[in-house]
Design a protein around this motif. Structure first.
Motif, PDB file in Angstrom:
ATOM      1  N   VAL A  76       0.851  -1.205   0.000  1.00  0.00           N
ATOM      2  CA  VAL A  76       0.000   0.000   0.000  1.00  0.00           C
ATOM      3  C   VAL A  76       0.881   1.248   0.000  1.00  0.00           C
ATOM      4  N   LEU A  77       1.917   1.224   0.851  1.00  0.00           N
ATOM      5  CA  LEU A  77       2.824   2.380   0.918  1.00  0.00           C
ATOM      6  C   LEU A  77       3.562   2.579  -0.402  1.00  0.00           C
ATOM      7  N   GLU A  78       3.899   1.464  -1.044  1.00  0.00           N
ATOM      8  CA  GLU A  78       4.585   1.542  -2.337  1.00  0.00           C
ATOM      9  C   GLU A  78       3.696   2.273  -3.347  1.00  0.00           C
ATOM     10  N   GLN A  79       2.390   1.901  -3.344  1.00  0.00           N
ATOM     11  CA  GLN A  79       1.432   2.554  -4.240  1.00  0.00           C
ATOM     12  C   GLN A  79       1.332   4.044  -3.913  1.00  0.00           C
ATOM     13  N   MET A  80       1.296   4.342  -2.610  1.00  0.00           N
ATOM     14  CA  MET A  80       1.185   5.756  -2.188  1.00  0.00           C
ATOM     15  C   MET A  80       2.415   6.544  -2.621  1.00  0.00           C
ATOM     16  N   LYS A  81       3.591   5.916  -2.481  1.00  0.00           N
ATOM     17  CA  LYS A  81       4.842   6.577  -2.872  1.00  0.00           C
ATOM     18  C   LYS A  81       4.805   6.903  -4.372  1.00  0.00           C
ATOM     19  N   THR A  82       4.324   5.930  -5.153  1.00  0.00           N
ATOM     20  CA  THR A  82       4.227   6.148  -6.605  1.00  0.00           C
ATOM     21  C   THR A  82       3.277   7.314  -6.883  1.00  0.00           C
ATOM     22  N   GLU A  83       2.152   7.320  -6.149  1.00  0.00           N
ATOM     23  CA  GLU A  83       1.164   8.398  -6.361  1.00  0.00           C
ATOM     24  C   GLU A  83       1.742   9.751  -5.967  1.00  0.00           C
ATOM     25  N   MET A  84       2.506   9.757  -4.886  1.00  0.00           N
ATOM     26  CA  MET A  84       3.134  11.021  -4.455  1.00  0.00           C
ATOM     27  C   MET A  84       4.129  11.517  -5.508  1.00  0.00           C
ATOM     28  N   ALA A  85       4.841  10.553  -6.109  1.00  0.00           N
ATOM     29  CA  ALA A  85       5.803  10.925  -7.165  1.00  0.00           C
ATOM     30  C   ALA A  85       5.056  11.543  -8.352  1.00  0.00           C
ATOM     31  N   THR A  86       3.890  10.943  -8.703  1.00  0.00           N
ATOM     32  CA  THR A  86       3.082  11.479  -9.815  1.00  0.00           C
ATOM     33  C   THR A  86       2.571  12.876  -9.470  1.00  0.00           C
TER      34      THR A  86
END
Lengths: 218, 196
Positions: B139-149
């Motif tokens: 979940v955190l990995e997905q959030m990190k990706t979203e934050m990068a976007t």
């Protein structure tokens, strides 16, 4: 006395003939295409108000070209000697412009309604896909590439929602098309990945059971 | 005989005079066209589109009215001059309004940029406190990706802002803020769940 009468007759003749000549000159002057051009401007303006420049670009551009042609021809004719002017071409272009403007306006209204509906439906369906992705794949080990595509898709969906609310349906539609591509392909890939995982599950189960049995023998 | 000739000449001169007494108010036409061009440069079509279209329509009507008068034997440009004065004033107002609206959008974009930077920073802090574990990591990995976007989107918005395309920048930063706030809420909920 006779000279007086003669002078009076001359004055009367001039007084009558001058207005008469003026009236004749006015009558034989070709009448300008005023009403037709006014209508062309009105129709073009109406089409503009209905955002035909965005939602019916081709027809609107044609209408503008015909209007410009009418104006150019009108200016050209007005440079000629007043009694030799011919406004037939101006009339033709003005009428064509009005016709195209009306078509552009009608087409724009239909396009706007359709695009608004399509965008609204697309936003709803993409919201469902995003909800499904969040529900099934938030804690699933997806590849970095797929995660990035999902993330970009979500961002584009949000941008599309904002432009949709502003009434910029064409802009919104472009963003939705990109968002749809990113989200649906990612979702389909993730789903296929999950499916293949479960397809192999019975085989793995069999291997686990066999391993347990083997180890029991020891 | 001499009198007759003189009278005839006088009549012709009168007709000629009457037919050419009206002159196109070219200076006013040029001034109005310049004002419309200035409004266009001030991006009136982007920031005050309806008002700008109205001014353009007025100018079209004036150009047509000028041609109508040119087509006539006896020209009269008085009413057109009045219309030109009105359109010139309207064009100047549209240019001023466009500048004001652009400034308003610029300020709104700046405010949102500051806000979103705050949310991004907070999300970074919350990310460190967020529960991990087997599922939490993904979940955190997905959030990190979203934050990068989101951060990439803010950079894009900044690019549009630097180019002076404030409306585009505003749309982008608004969307980025929506996403950043959604992640913020999600993180806060997850942390609160662990604390309970």
């Amino acid at each position: 006395m006779r000279k007086r009468w003669r002078d009076l007759i001359i004055v009367i003749a001039v007084a009558v003939s001058v207005p008469l000549i003026i009236m004749i000159l006015i009558r034989i002057t070709p009448s300008p295409p005023e009403a037709e051009m006014e209508n062309a401007i009105l129709q073009l303006s109406k089409a503009g108000t209905k955002r035909a420049d965005t939602y019916s670009k081709k027809l609107y551009t044609e209408a503008k070209i015909f209007y410009d042609s009418a104006m150019v021809n009108w200016q050209k004719e007005n440079k000629r000697f007043i009694f030799f002017r011919d406004y037939q071409k101006v009339l033709k272009f003005a009428e064509l412009s009005s016709k195209k403007s009306t078509q552009a306006a009608d087409n724009s209204v239909v396009s706007t309604i359709n695009l608004k509906k399509t965008n609204s439906e697309k936003i709803d369906s993409l919201d469902i896909i995003v909800a499904a992705i969040n529900k099934y794949f938030n804690d699933y080990p997806l590849s970095a590439e797929t995660r990035s595509r999902i993330s970009r898709g979500k961002m584009l969906l949000e941008e599309a929602r904002i432009t949709y609310k502003k009434g910029e349906y064409l802009k919104s539609n472009r963003k939705l098309t990109d968002a749809e591509y990113l989200l649906t392909t990612s979702y389909d890939n993730a789903l296929a990945n999950l499916k293949s995982y479960f397809d192999s599950y019975p085989l793995w189960k069999k291997w686990v059971n066999a391993t347990i049995k083997e180890s029991e023998k020891w | 005989m001499k009198n007759k000739v003189l009278m005839g000449l006088a009549a012709i001169a009168m007709v000629a005079f009457l037919s050419s007494c009206g002159k196109v108010p070219q200076a006013k036409v040029d001034a109005t066209n310049t004002a419309i061009a200035a409004a266009q440069t001030a991006e009136a079509a982007v920031y005050v589109p309806a008002e700008f279209a109205a001014v353009q329509d007025s100018m079209k009507a004036i150009n047509a009215a000028i041609e109508v008068q040119k087509s006539k034997l006896f020209k009269k440009f008085g009413p057109i001059e009045l219309k030109l004065d009105e359109t010139l004033a309207a064009a100047n107002k549209v240019a001023t309004d466009a500048v004001a609206k652009k400034e308003e959008v610029k300020k709104e974009t700046e405010a949102l940029m500051t806000e979103i930077k705050g949310v991004i920073e907070e999300n970074g802090t919350l990310m460190k406190k967020a529960p991990r574990g087997k599922e939490g990591a993904a979940v955190l990995e997905q959030m990190k990706t979203e934050m990068a976007t989101i951060e990439a989107s803010v950079v894009e918005a900044q690019g549009s802002y630097d180019k002076g395309a404030y409306m585009d920048a505003l749309n982008k930063v608004k969307a980025a803020k929506e996403r950043a706030v959604a992640i913020n809420t999600e993180l806060k909920d997850a942390i609160a769940k662990v604390k309970r």
